[in-house]
Write a protein that holds these residues in place. Sequence first.
Motif, PDB file in Angstrom:
ATOM      1  N   LEU A 176      -3.688   9.160  48.742  1.00 10.89           N
ATOM      2  CA  LEU A 176      -2.841   7.978  48.621  1.00 10.89           C
ATOM      3  C   LEU A 176      -1.780   8.021  49.719  1.00 10.89           C
ATOM      4  O   LEU A 176      -1.030   8.997  49.833  1.00 10.89           O
ATOM      5  N   THR A 177      -1.720   6.984  50.517  1.00 12.70           N
ATOM      6  CA  THR A 177      -0.681   6.880  51.533  1.00 12.70           C
ATOM      7  C   THR A 177       0.417   5.971  51.020  1.00 12.70           C
ATOM      8  O   THR A 177       0.174   4.807  50.672  1.00 12.70           O
ATOM      9  N   ALA A 178       1.622   6.519  50.913  1.00 13.46           N
ATOM     10  CA  ALA A 178       2.767   5.760  50.392  1.00 13.46           C
ATOM     11  C   ALA A 178       4.021   6.215  51.123  1.00 13.46           C
ATOM     12  O   ALA A 178       4.215   7.417  51.344  1.00 13.46           O
ATOM     13  N   GLY A 179       4.858   5.265  51.510  1.00 12.90           N
ATOM     14  CA  GLY A 179       6.081   5.605  52.231  1.00 12.90           C
ATOM     15  C   GLY A 179       5.833   6.348  53.520  1.00 12.90           C
ATOM     16  O   GLY A 179       6.673   7.131  53.968  1.00 12.90           O
ATOM     17  N   GLY A 180       4.661   6.132  54.120  1.00 14.30           N
ATOM     18  CA  GLY A 180       4.331   6.797  55.372  1.00 14.30           C
ATOM     19  C   GLY A 180       3.795   8.201  55.222  1.00 14.30           C
ATOM     20  O   GLY A 180       3.521   8.874  56.221  1.00 14.30           O
ATOM     21  N   THR A 181       3.622   8.666  53.992  1.00 17.27           N
ATOM     22  CA  THR A 181       3.136  10.026  53.736  1.00 17.27           C
ATOM     23  C   THR A 181       1.778   9.973  53.048  1.00 17.27           C
ATOM     24  O   THR A 181       1.553   9.144  52.160  1.00 17.27           O
ATOM     25  N   LYS A 182       0.882  10.846  53.453  1.00 15.52           N
ATOM     26  CA  LYS A 182      -0.405  10.955  52.792  1.00 15.52           C
ATOM     27  C   LYS A 182      -0.311  12.013  51.683  1.00 15.52           C
ATOM     28  O   LYS A 182      -0.073  13.187  51.947  1.00 15.52           O
ATOM     29  N   PHE A 183      -0.448  11.546  50.444  1.00 17.43           N
ATOM     30  CA  PHE A 183      -0.430  12.428  49.289  1.00 17.43           C
ATOM     31  C   PHE A 183      -1.854  12.618  48.764  1.00 17.43           C
ATOM     32  O   PHE A 183      -2.726  11.772  48.977  1.00 17.43           O
ATOM     33  N   THR A 184      -2.071  13.720  48.076  1.00 18.62           N
ATOM     34  CA  THR A 184      -3.264  13.902  47.261  1.00 18.62           C
ATOM     35  C   THR A 184      -2.798  13.884  45.810  1.00 18.62           C
ATOM     36  O   THR A 184      -1.907  14.654  45.436  1.00 18.62           O
ATOM     37  N   ASP A 188      -5.158  14.394  35.319  1.00 15.49           N
ATOM     38  CA  ASP A 188      -5.554  15.102  34.102  1.00 15.49           C
ATOM     39  C   ASP A 188      -6.768  14.383  33.509  1.00 15.49           C
ATOM     40  O   ASP A 188      -6.689  13.196  33.176  1.00 15.49           O
ATOM     41  N   SER A 189      -7.877  15.091  33.372  1.00 14.86           N
ATOM     42  CA  SER A 189      -9.121  14.464  32.909  1.00 14.86           C
ATOM     43  C   SER A 189      -9.016  13.943  31.482  1.00 14.86           C
ATOM     44  O   SER A 189      -9.714  12.989  31.110  1.00 14.86           O
ATOM     45  N   LYS A 190      -8.155  14.542  30.690  1.00 14.75           N
ATOM     46  CA  LYS A 190      -8.033  14.129  29.290  1.00 14.75           C
ATOM     47  C   LYS A 190      -7.047  12.974  29.126  1.00 14.75           C
ATOM     48  O   LYS A 190      -7.366  11.956  28.506  1.00 14.75           O
ATOM     49  N   THR A 191      -5.855  13.107  29.662  1.00 10.52           N
ATOM     50  CA  THR A 191      -4.825  12.091  29.462  1.00 10.52           C
ATOM     51  C   THR A 191      -4.922  10.959  30.480  1.00 10.52           C
ATOM     52  O   THR A 191      -4.349   9.890  30.261  1.00 10.52           O
ATOM     53  N   LYS A 192      -5.626  11.199  31.594  1.00 11.49           N
ATOM     54  CA  LYS A 192      -5.752  10.264  32.715  1.00 11.49           C
ATOM     55  C   LYS A 192      -4.448  10.121  33.512  1.00 11.49           C
ATOM     56  O   LYS A 192      -4.397   9.371  34.488  1.00 11.49           O
ATOM     57  N   LEU A 193      -3.407  10.817  33.121  1.00  7.74           N
ATOM     58  CA  LEU A 193      -2.127  10.751  33.819  1.00  7.74           C
ATOM     59  C   LEU A 193      -2.184  11.533  35.127  1.00  7.74           C
ATOM     60  O   LEU A 193      -2.934  12.520  35.234  1.00  7.74           O
ATOM     61  N   PRO A 194      -1.387  11.152  36.122  1.00 11.03           N
ATOM     62  CA  PRO A 194      -1.290  11.987  37.325  1.00 11.03           C
ATOM     63  C   PRO A 194      -0.671  13.333  36.954  1.00 11.03           C
ATOM     64  O   PRO A 194       0.363  13.378  36.284  1.00 11.03           O
ATOM     65  N   ALA A 195      -1.300  14.400  37.385  1.00  7.82           N
ATOM     66  CA  ALA A 195      -0.837  15.743  37.017  1.00  7.82           C
ATOM     67  C   ALA A 195      -0.144  16.442  38.182  1.00  7.82           C
ATOM     68  O   ALA A 195       0.791  17.216  37.974  1.00  7.82           O
ATOM     69  N   VAL A 196      -0.610  16.177  39.394  1.00  9.17           N
ATOM     70  CA  VAL A 196      -0.066  16.841  40.585  1.00  9.17           C
ATOM     71  C   VAL A 196       0.004  15.823  41.723  1.00  9.17           C
ATOM     72  O   VAL A 196      -0.957  15.093  41.964  1.00  9.17           O
ATOM     73  N   ILE A 197       1.139  15.795  42.417  1.00  8.77           N
ATOM     74  CA  ILE A 197       1.282  15.000  43.631  1.00  8.77           C
ATOM     75  C   ILE A 197       1.454  16.005  44.769  1.00  8.77           C
ATOM     76  O   ILE A 197       2.461  16.700  44.843  1.00  8.77           O
ATOM     77  N   ARG A 198       0.483  16.068  45.646  1.00  9.34           N
ATOM     78  CA  ARG A 198       0.401  17.157  46.649  1.00  9.34           C
ATOM     79  C   ARG A 198       0.536  16.638  48.071  1.00  9.34           C
ATOM     80  O   ARG A 198       0.043  15.563  48.405  1.00  9.34           O
TER      81      ARG A 198
END
Length: 522
Positions: A176-184, A188-198
């Motif tokens: 995901l590219t946001a604010g000029g930065t490329k994040f990974t 979470d496979s169970k909750t579907k929530l984002p677990a890590v922003i890398r």
Amino acid sequence: MKHVLSISAALLLAASQAQPAMAQKNGNLVSQAVAAEGGADALRALKGLSIRAQVKYWGPEQSETPGGEARVYGDGNLTITWDLARGMARTEFDRDQKYPAPEKLKYTETVTPTMGMLTNQQGANSAMSGVRLATHLRELTRASPILMLTALDQPASVGPMGPQRMGKQSMPAVSLTAGGTKFTVLFDSKTKLPAVIRTRDDDNVVGDANYDLELGDWKTVGGAKIAHSLSYKINGVEVQRITYTNVSANPSIAADAFNIPDNVKSAAKGPATGNVPYQWVLRRQFLSRYADTDAIIYPPGGSLKLVELAPNVQHVQGAGANNLIVAMKDHLVVVDAPYGDLQTSQVIKLAKDKYPGKPIRTLILSHHHNDHSGGTRGFVAEGAQVIVAAPGKAHFERTLKMPHTVVPDELQKKGRLAIKVVEVKDAMTLKDDSGEEIRLYNIPNPHVNGYLLVHVAKENIIYTTDLLSPRGPQVDRTPGTIAVGDALKKYGIKGATIAGGHGTTGKQSDMAAALGMEVGAR
């Protein structure tokens, strides 16, 4: 020919079918995360936040033992006023620093998308450097509760990514590219929530590194779910933990909450671009020892300079941390390697200009902390062997082999070179037939496990840092200065010039009381 064409057509058809499938998979991960966070409408209604939080900091690069457990820096409280809609925030820090020295710190950081301001506890304002602003804005983007909504609204910013690992888990992910930065973003496979922003960051010691924000303790605020536990890790080692204790949605924000006075605006810079040293900025701030300057290693308009202590001994001053250069008969020895390639390259040039034709064959490191060893690789790229205090050999042999491809340094560019690390258990002497001797003593001390006191014998110059770094006529008596004094007494060193790894120089005789020696000792 028909057979070749049919294969090509089949490949093109498979590719055309795979791309929509991959895009759909990416979109599903994002849309599922938005739904898990309360839905798009709830996130769109989230215009601002008022947050009270507790924070704790650690430093792996300031560990007591090389490669050992991260040092606890301290803790504190945060009060954050965050205008999500306009990308502005004001963070009030109330910190209780434990290391490197106990102190109370109160200050405020105000940032907008185009400039930033620091306000100290006396109320004085100053413009934030471009690198600090860029770092602050990146971290706001990383931690934003509407990050996944941004991804949903801008599908072109989302790219394919295979499953990624977090610890022992394999997790579905997208780029995901946001604010000029490329994040990974890992989900979470169970909750579907984002677990890590890398992000993939450059670190001046360990090189290519995963910098992760691990999200947890999700609670509903204003109809949207917001993570209340934010753990920041570099290569799996925690360096910052923020725990939200109170969060209010859409607070009333004063009209002047993010105002920056005209005198600060005139000096303000926009966010830096290019190879921003994010990890240096972040973790020196955690340590409360960050010099807020776009020059990184010295103040605006500053430079490194050689201060001659003897015709063949130069003290490199002007940066946040110093080097010592000793000219032997046919080569040079350098003591300490602060920061990274930026300082090392300048020191190498200064050394070669001062002593033309003499290669740098040896680098001595007083200790492993990154403000004294982060530039080691540049000297290794010059062909220097590295001398360290026991038990540091294994640590440096490991870190010097780590790849630096995010921001390639000189050693990375030169490819595999022979790396020689020599360990000093008790004492060692370097000498040549010119009569020059450099004596190294691994001394007990309260700062680290493994510390070299350096004595340039003929000129009677002692290089020491952190335990004692002269910055003026007054030197306090501390456990560190006593450790230096005990070593000087043990090895019969009197009347020496003390060259600091920070600060400047001083006379041993003027520091007798602080060193625990007889006043007037010569």
